[in-house]
Design an enzyme around this catalytic site. Structure first.
Site, short mmCIF file in Angstrom:
data_model
loop_
_atom_site.label_atom_id
_atom_site.label_comp_id
_atom_site.label_asym_id
_atom_site.label_seq_id
_atom_site.Cartn_x
_atom_site.Cartn_y
_atom_site.Cartn_z
CB SER A 103 -0.88 -0.03 1.23
OG SER A 103 -1.69 1.10 1.23
N GLY A 104 0.56 2.18 -0.87
CA GLY A 104 1.31 3.44 -0.91
C GLY A 104 2.54 3.37 -1.79
CB THR A 150 -3.57 3.78 -7.68
OG1 THR A 150 -3.94 2.66 -6.87
CG2 THR A 150 -4.78 4.38 -8.29
CG ASN A 207 -1.89 5.61 -0.56
OD1 ASN A 207 -1.98 6.83 -0.74
ND2 ASN A 207 -1.95 4.72 -1.53
CB SER A 222 -5.14 3.50 0.66
OG SER A 222 -4.89 2.13 0.55
CB SER A 223 -6.95 1.31 -4.40
OG SER A 223 -5.97 2.11 -4.97
N GLY A 275 -0.31 -5.89 -3.07
CA GLY A 275 0.76 -6.88 -3.11
C GLY A 275 0.81 -7.71 -1.84
CD GLU A 323 1.10 -4.53 2.52
OE1 GLU A 323 1.57 -3.87 3.45
OE2 GLU A 323 0.12 -4.17 1.85
N1 LIG Z 1 5.26 8.02 -9.74
C1 LIG Z 1 4.87 8.83 -8.76
N2 LIG Z 1 5.13 10.13 -8.80
C2 LIG Z 1 4.76 10.94 -7.82
N3 LIG Z 1 4.10 10.55 -6.71
C3 LIG Z 1 3.81 9.25 -6.59
C4 LIG Z 1 4.16 8.33 -7.61
N4 LIG Z 1 3.74 7.12 -7.23
C5 LIG Z 1 3.13 7.29 -6.05
N5 LIG Z 1 3.15 8.56 -5.66
C6 LIG Z 1 2.59 9.14 -4.41
O1 LIG Z 1 2.30 8.08 -3.54
C7 LIG Z 1 0.93 8.06 -3.20
C8 LIG Z 1 0.42 6.65 -3.12
O2 LIG Z 1 0.41 6.04 -4.39
P1 LIG Z 1 -0.75 5.06 -4.84
O3 LIG Z 1 -2.05 5.55 -4.42
O4 LIG Z 1 -0.51 4.80 -6.26
O5 LIG Z 1 -0.37 3.79 -4.00
P2 LIG Z 1 -0.97 2.33 -4.12
O6 LIG Z 1 0.18 1.44 -4.36
O7 LIG Z 1 -2.05 2.32 -5.11
O8 LIG Z 1 -1.48 2.07 -2.68
P3 LIG Z 1 -2.78 1.30 -2.20
O9 LIG Z 1 -2.47 -0.13 -2.26
O10 LIG Z 1 -2.96 1.81 -0.83
O11 LIG Z 1 -3.87 1.72 -3.10
C9 LIG Z 1 0.24 8.85 -4.29
O12 LIG Z 1 -0.90 9.46 -3.81
C10 LIG Z 1 1.30 9.87 -4.67
O13 LIG Z 1 1.26 10.95 -3.81
MG LIG Z 2 -4.00 2.08 -5.07
#
Ligand SMILES: Nc1ncnc2c1ncn2[C@@H]1O[C@H](COP(=O)(O)OP(=O)(O)OP(=O)(O)O)[C@@H](O)[C@H]1O
Ligand SMILES: [Mg+2]
Length: 1207
Positions: A181-182, A186, A240, A243-244, A466, A468
């Protein structure tokens, strides 16, 4: 590697993708000693760089870069790669493939903001926590059409390669993005979709919006799906802010030409518990807070909500705002997305209303009834609001909650509920509504993204949590980890298949290991029959099952039998756990508390039934199929309880089914793997925590991939390249100027140098190396090159020096010559003859010049006179020319006007001829048409006649039918009468039956009475018999005493006689009485009985007659019905025929009309024809006149021409 100018196309992103040449060269030149440069294990940093000082007896002493000297086990040091491999883009290319090398490579790249790195099939991304300019349109354009090795690592490269593979291999593609997560899953998923939307928009023209359905273009819609799903499926968590809380698989379909055709979305495992519960640092789903921003005040009113989240305890258990998120902005995005996606106003309001209703659920209060366990509502205001929003009756809803009706056996009974039970039911219900609504939205979005355009291949993007390991792992975590286990198996298998293909193609002998099998034991333990899921589902069927029975069953079945199942190791401060699973990424302890309930997910059926009838259409629709499923389950409950695919599905069964589908989908695609890493827990840009990253690399399979890689031959080079690059190692084995096959040369070369010869293999076109050997070769090459370069330098310097020397010698000689000359001059400088010579020399030159000047003057004068003559002539000629020109112009003008006239006339003539031709054609056409029309007319008249015949026939038929109808009706009347009579008769029969029955009853009563009397008489007889016996005894006694006292007294004799008389008398009376009693009673009885029988027979006969009559009546009734039906049918036929007749008559009329019209048309055509003929004649005349005029003009112009020429 690219040059700086090649990198220019990436614009400002270039420095975040690849370092400039200068920096790269500088880095490579850094001093490095391959033998002493190592990584050493460190308790704080995990690994640090250092210099090996000595190795001794399994121990190594290392001086770390931090200045410390440590002694560790030899296993704890790892060799470092030469600086040439610094910040390498594909880590599989590294000579030394070990954990610290991978970690430091990622770390150093991350420090330079290069967040994307390849590791074989994986693309690893580290979350930068700040926006880098690497996703701009320039970057998209720069990546378009490039192969993976041609461009720096990037998610766009992965996307574009997927697109290229799709078009070239004609195969579906998938991009699997996983991570904690984070970590950025996404964000990267959105990038992939952005990429496809952008390149599709570049190529395709905008599709026309179809009214009603498409509100935006397909690209817009695909992108708009995100804000809506995120509003309902994303929330702030500790790790996050966005977070999705669900997994998704988005498929983008392309048409045959590679254009965007449609898209669909599949979602997995929405975390619905968040609706009713949040941790203190977390927040519920964004939509709640978006609605409460009050940005759309009309919604506050419609949903009966306030702007204060604390009014709703259910969604304000944690935080209510998120720093990085502007809820108003997001709300606008959500609201626009709903419109772009094409939800209609009703649906939109329905969604918002249900969301509001869910929020209100947390405010429902119940209290305990006095002196009872039973719960009762504590105030109905909230319930009223909910009922209003959901379109229910508030009282019904509360009743269903407090007194649900449940099925016990085959009966429905009302059950009492305690307060906690009701509260549970309320929260289960609102979670269910939220989840169902979310799933429905996905379905609707899919319907709207489904464009019906021809689609051929798709690219799917999977964004799913993923692997965890938490302190406390429950059922949800098992599902996630299991999914990842399957995905990892898929990866291993893909890699294995690709390797195998490559080895086979190259003819390498290699014993294949299917690395996918490494994971099989854990996967089987979870999903096979008698596995964890199947035991869980089985337990859910048993009403008496509990967590303990479930746990015991698991242990009995698996403990000690599979190596993947273990007893959790107890530890201090560890959360309670019931079993442990050995996953590929580590051993995870699971706690099974509440799994059965979670898996069954029970709902209050009485409330659901209310939902099904709700006036809120959306709610009713969401639950429309709910009962059906349950009923089916109930009917199949006994025998079909274990049946798979039954309508009653547990959460785990649904999950497994979805996962199965996903895996089948993925297996039909060419996969691309993206692994997202979270660099630190504090969301700090640029900081990488080693432990955290290494843990993730283990969990997400990157290190596993490298492990597998090392077992095979990861490095491979084409023979030609190999020969060219490594020939320097031993150039003498490849003879110069003589042809030698590249493969042979490589074999010879490798055979001649001092390396481990088991570390490489020869394929058909490539040579394969185990990890590390190529590095060794590189080092050898560098050394060799160093000596060669030194040698070349020396030779060059010698050559230059020699040339310099020759020049120096020449200079020395020239100096001598100059010295000699100067000296000679000095000697003759004052000699008189030489002085004379110096004086004469300039005079010789001036005499000559005078003569030349004279000649030039003469020439000049001559030229002057010539020029004057020429100028005069020129003037004269010019004047002449002007007059001629004027003349010429005049003539030209005249000619032009004449020509104009001529062409005018010709044009007119032509026009007239054309119109004549046209008119002729028209005439012909019209004549033809007229003929056609006439033909049609004749045909129509024929048809009409035929139809009239048919019509009259039909009329006759109708008459016949009407006749029969009348007859049938009459018959019907007769039958009805008959029926009436019969009914009456039947009624009278019924009456007599009743009377007889009454009589029978009376007789039966009399019978009973008689029987009673008989009984009384019998009783009397009995008493008399008893008296008789008594008397007989007395007589006996008396006789005895008589005998005794016979001789005593005659008086006694007399007495005896008297007594005998009395006895006789009594005897007689007794007999009489007996007879009387016997005779009277029996006879009467018999008589009554026979009468009863008679009556019974009579009744029976009557009944039979009655039944017969009823039967008869029924028969008649049936007949009547039949006849009625027939008459109705006949009536229908008649009307049908009548209709037909009407229709035909109408047709006939229209035909007639058409014929008349045709006639009329023909007439008009005729008149028009005549007119046209007339016009034509006129035109002919006019044409003739024009022609004669033209001729005249022509003659005139000819005359004019002649006179011109004469002039
Ligand atoms: N490539 C990137 N460039 C800039 N910021 C990023 C990038 N990837 C992630 N972030 C930052 O990290 C935060 C979390 O990313 P994201 O929501 O994609 O995580 P996730 O892997 O989908 O987590 P979850 O499993 O909780 O949904 C985003 O809101 C953004 O602020
Ligand atoms: Mg996500």
């Amino acid at each position: 590697m690219s040059t700086d100018s090649e990198m220019e196309q990436y614009g400002p992103a270039a420095i975040y993708l690849r370092k400039p040449e200068r920096e790269r060269i500088e880095a490579q030149a850094a001093p490095f000693d391959a033998k002493t440069a190592v990584f050493v294990a460190d308790p704080d940093e995990m690994y640090v760089k250092g210099k090996l000082v000595k190795k001794e007896g399994g121990k190594a002493t290392v001086e770390t870069d931090g200045g410390k000297t440590v002694t560790v086990k030899e296993d704890d040091i790892h060799p470092r790669n030469p600086p040439k491999y610094d910040k390498i883009e594909d880590m599989v290319m590294m000579t030394h493939l070990n954990e610290p090398c991978v970690l430091y490579n990622l770390k150093e790249r991350y420090a330079s903001w290069m967040i994307y790195t390849y590791s074989g099939l994986f693309c690893v991304v580290v979350n930068p926590y700040k926006w880098l300019p690497v996703y701009d349109a320039v970057v998209v354009a720069a990546y378009r059409g490039k192969k993976r090795i041609e461009a720096p690592p990037h998610i766009f490269s992965i996307s574009d390669n997927a697109y290229q593979f799709m078009q070239i291999d004609r195969e579906n593609q998938s991009v699997l993005i996983t991570g904690e997560s984070g970590a950025g899953k996404t964000v990267n998923t959105k990038r992939v979709i952005q990429y496809f939307a952008t390149i599709a928009a570049i190529g395709a023209k905008k599709a026309e919006p179809t009214p009603g359905k498409m509100q935006g273009s397909l690209e817009d819609q695909i992108i708009a799906a995100n804000p809506l799903l995120e509003a309902y499926g994303n929330a702030k968590t500790v790790r996050n802010d966005n977070s999705s809380r669900f997994g998704k698989f988005i498929r983008i379909h392309f048409g045959a030409t590679g254009k965007l055709a449609s898209a669909d979305i599949e979602t997995y495992l929405l975390e619905k518990s968040r609706v009713t519960f949040q941790l203190s640092a977390e927040r519920s789903y964004h939509i709640f807070y978006q609605l409460m921003t009050g940005h759309k005040p009309e919604l506050l009113e419609a949903l009966l909500i306030t702007t204060n989240p604390y009014d709703y305890p259910m969604i304000s258990q944690g935080e209510i705002t998120v720093k990085s998120i502007d809820d108003i902005e997001e709300f606008i995005a959500t609201d626009t997305a709903i419109d772009i996606l094409g939800f209609n106003a009703d649906e939109k309001l329905g969604i918002y209303k249900l969301t509001g209703a869910v929020m209100h659920h947390g405010n429902m209060k119940f209290k305990q009834k006095q002196r009872e366990e039973q719960a009762e509502p504590d105030g109905t205001e909230v319930a009223d609001k909910i009922a209003y929003l959901m379109g229910l009756n508030s009282a019904d809803m509360l009743k269903a909650l407090c007194y649900p009706r449940v099925k016990v056996g085959n009966e429905m009974v009302t059950k009492g509920q305690t307060v906690p039970q009701v509260n549970n039911a309320v929260s289960a219900l609102c979670k269910s509504v939220y989840e169902k609504m979310f799933l429905w939205m996905v379905i609707r979005i899919n319907e709207m993204l489904d464009t019906k355009q021809a689609r051929q291949f798709y690219i799917g993007v999977l964004d799913i949590a993923g692997f965890e390991i938490f302190d406390f792992n429950s059922l949800e975590q098992l599902c996630i980890n299991f999914t990842n286990e399957k995905l990892q198996q898929f990866f291993n298998h893909t890699m294995f298949v690709l390797e195998q293909e490559e080895y086979k193609k190259e003819g390498i002998e290699w014993e294949f290991i299917d690395f996918g099998m490494d994971l099989a034991s854990c996967i089987e333990l979870i999903e096979k029959p008698l596995g964890i899921f199947s035991i869980l589902e089985e337990e859910c069927m048993f009403p008496k099952a509990s967590d303990t029975t479930f746990k015991n069953k698991l242990h009995d079945q698996h403990l000690g039998k599979t190596k993947a199942f273990e007893k959790p190791k107890p530890g201090k401060g560890k959360a309670e756990a019931h079993f442990a699973l050995v996953h590929y990424a580590g051993t995870v302890d699971y706690n099974i508390t509440g799994w059965l309930d979670k898996n069954k997910d029970p709902l209050n059926e009485s409330v659901i039934q209310l939902y099904q009838k709700a006036s809120n259409k959306l709610l009713a629709f969401l639950y429309a199929s709910h009962g059906a499923a349950d009923e089916a389950a109930a009917s199949g409950g006994k025998k079909g309880g274990k049946k798979k695919g039954g309508a009653f599905q547990t959460v785990s069964a649904v999950f497994r089914e979805n996962l199965g589908k996903l895996m089948t989908n993925l297996r039909s695609t060419h996969p691309h793997f993206v692994r997202c890493l979270i660099p630190n827990e504090s969301k700090t840009p640029g900081l990488m925590e080693n432990f955290l990253v290494i843990h993730q690399l283990r969990c997400n399979g990157v290190l596993e991939g490298i492990r597998i890689c090392r077992k095979g031959f990861p490095s491979r080079i084409i023979y030609g390249d190999f020969k060219q690059r490594y020939k320097v190692l031993n150039a003498s084995v490849i003879p110069e100027g003589q042809f030698i096959d590249n493969k042979k040369a490589s074999e010879k070369l490798l055979g001649s140098i001092d390396v481990d010869h088991t570390q490489y293999m020869f394929g058909h076109t490539k040579v394969f190396f185990k990890a590390g050997l190529l590095g060794q070769l590189e080092e050898m090459r560098d050394e060799k090159l160093a000596t060669l370069v030194t040698m070349t330098q020396a030779l060059c310097r010698a050559y230059l020096m020699r040339r310099e020397f020759v020049k120096m010698m020449e200079r020395r000689e020239s100096i001598l010559t100059i010295q000699y000359n100067i000296r000679s001059f000095m000697n003759v400088k004052n000699w008189p003859w030489l002085k004379v010579y110096f004086k004469i020399k300039p005079l010789l030159k001036s005499a000559e010049t005078e003569k030349e000047l004279q000649q030039m003057k003469e020439n000049y004068d001559k030229m002057k006179s010539d020029l004057a003559a020429a100028l005069a002539k020129k003037k004269e000629l010019e004047e002449k020319m002007v007059s001629l020109l004027q003349e010429k112009n005049d003539l030209q003008l005249q000619v032009a006007s004449e020509i104009e006239n001529l062409s005018d006339a010709e044009e007119r003539c032509e026009g007239l001829i054309k119109s004549k031709i046209q008119l002729e054609a028209k005439l012909k056409e019209t004549t033809e048409r007229l003929e056609d029309e006439e033909e049609i007319n004749a045909e129509l008249t024929g048809k009409k006649r035929k139809l009239e015949d048919e019509c009259s026939e039909l009329k006759k038929d109708i008459d016949d039918l009407e006749l029969t109808l009348a007859k049938v009706e009459k018959e019907k009347h007769a039958t009805e009468n008959k029926v009436k009579n019969l009914t009456e008769e039947m009624a009278s029969q019924d009456e007599s039956i009743a009377k007889l029955t009454k009589e029978k009853k009376a007789l039966q009563e009399a019978h009973q009475q008689t029987l009673d009397d008989l009984q009384a008489e019998e009783d009397k007889v009995n008493t008399l018999t008893k008296a008789k016996t008594k008397l007989e005894q007395q007589v006996d006694d008396l006789e005895g005493s008589l005998e005794k006292e016979q001789d005593t007294s005659s008086h006694l004799e007399r007495m005896k006689k008297n007594l005998e008389v009395t006895v006789k008398d009594l005897q007689h009376r007794l007999d009489e009485a007996e007879n009387l009693a016997m005779k009277g009673g029996k006879k009467q009885l018999q008589k009554l009985e026979s009468r009863v029988r008679e009556l019974e027979a009579e009744v029976e006969a009557e009944q039979r007659r009655g039944a017969d009559a009823v039967k008869g009546v029924r028969k008649y009734e049936r007949r009547v019905k039949e006849l009625t039906y027939q008459t109705e049918e006949d009536k229908k036929n008649v009307t049908r025929l009548q209709d037909l007749v009407d229709k035909l008559q109408l047709k006939v009329k229209t035909y007639k009309r058409q014929a008349e019209e045709a006639e009329e048309q023909a007439n008009t055509h005729m008149s028009r024809l005549r007119k046209v003929q007339h016009e034509m004649e006129e035109a002919q005349e006019r044409a003739d006149i024009a022609e004669s005029q033209v001729n005249k003009l022509r003659a005139k112009s000819r005359d004019a021409g002649k006179s011109d020429s004469a002039e």
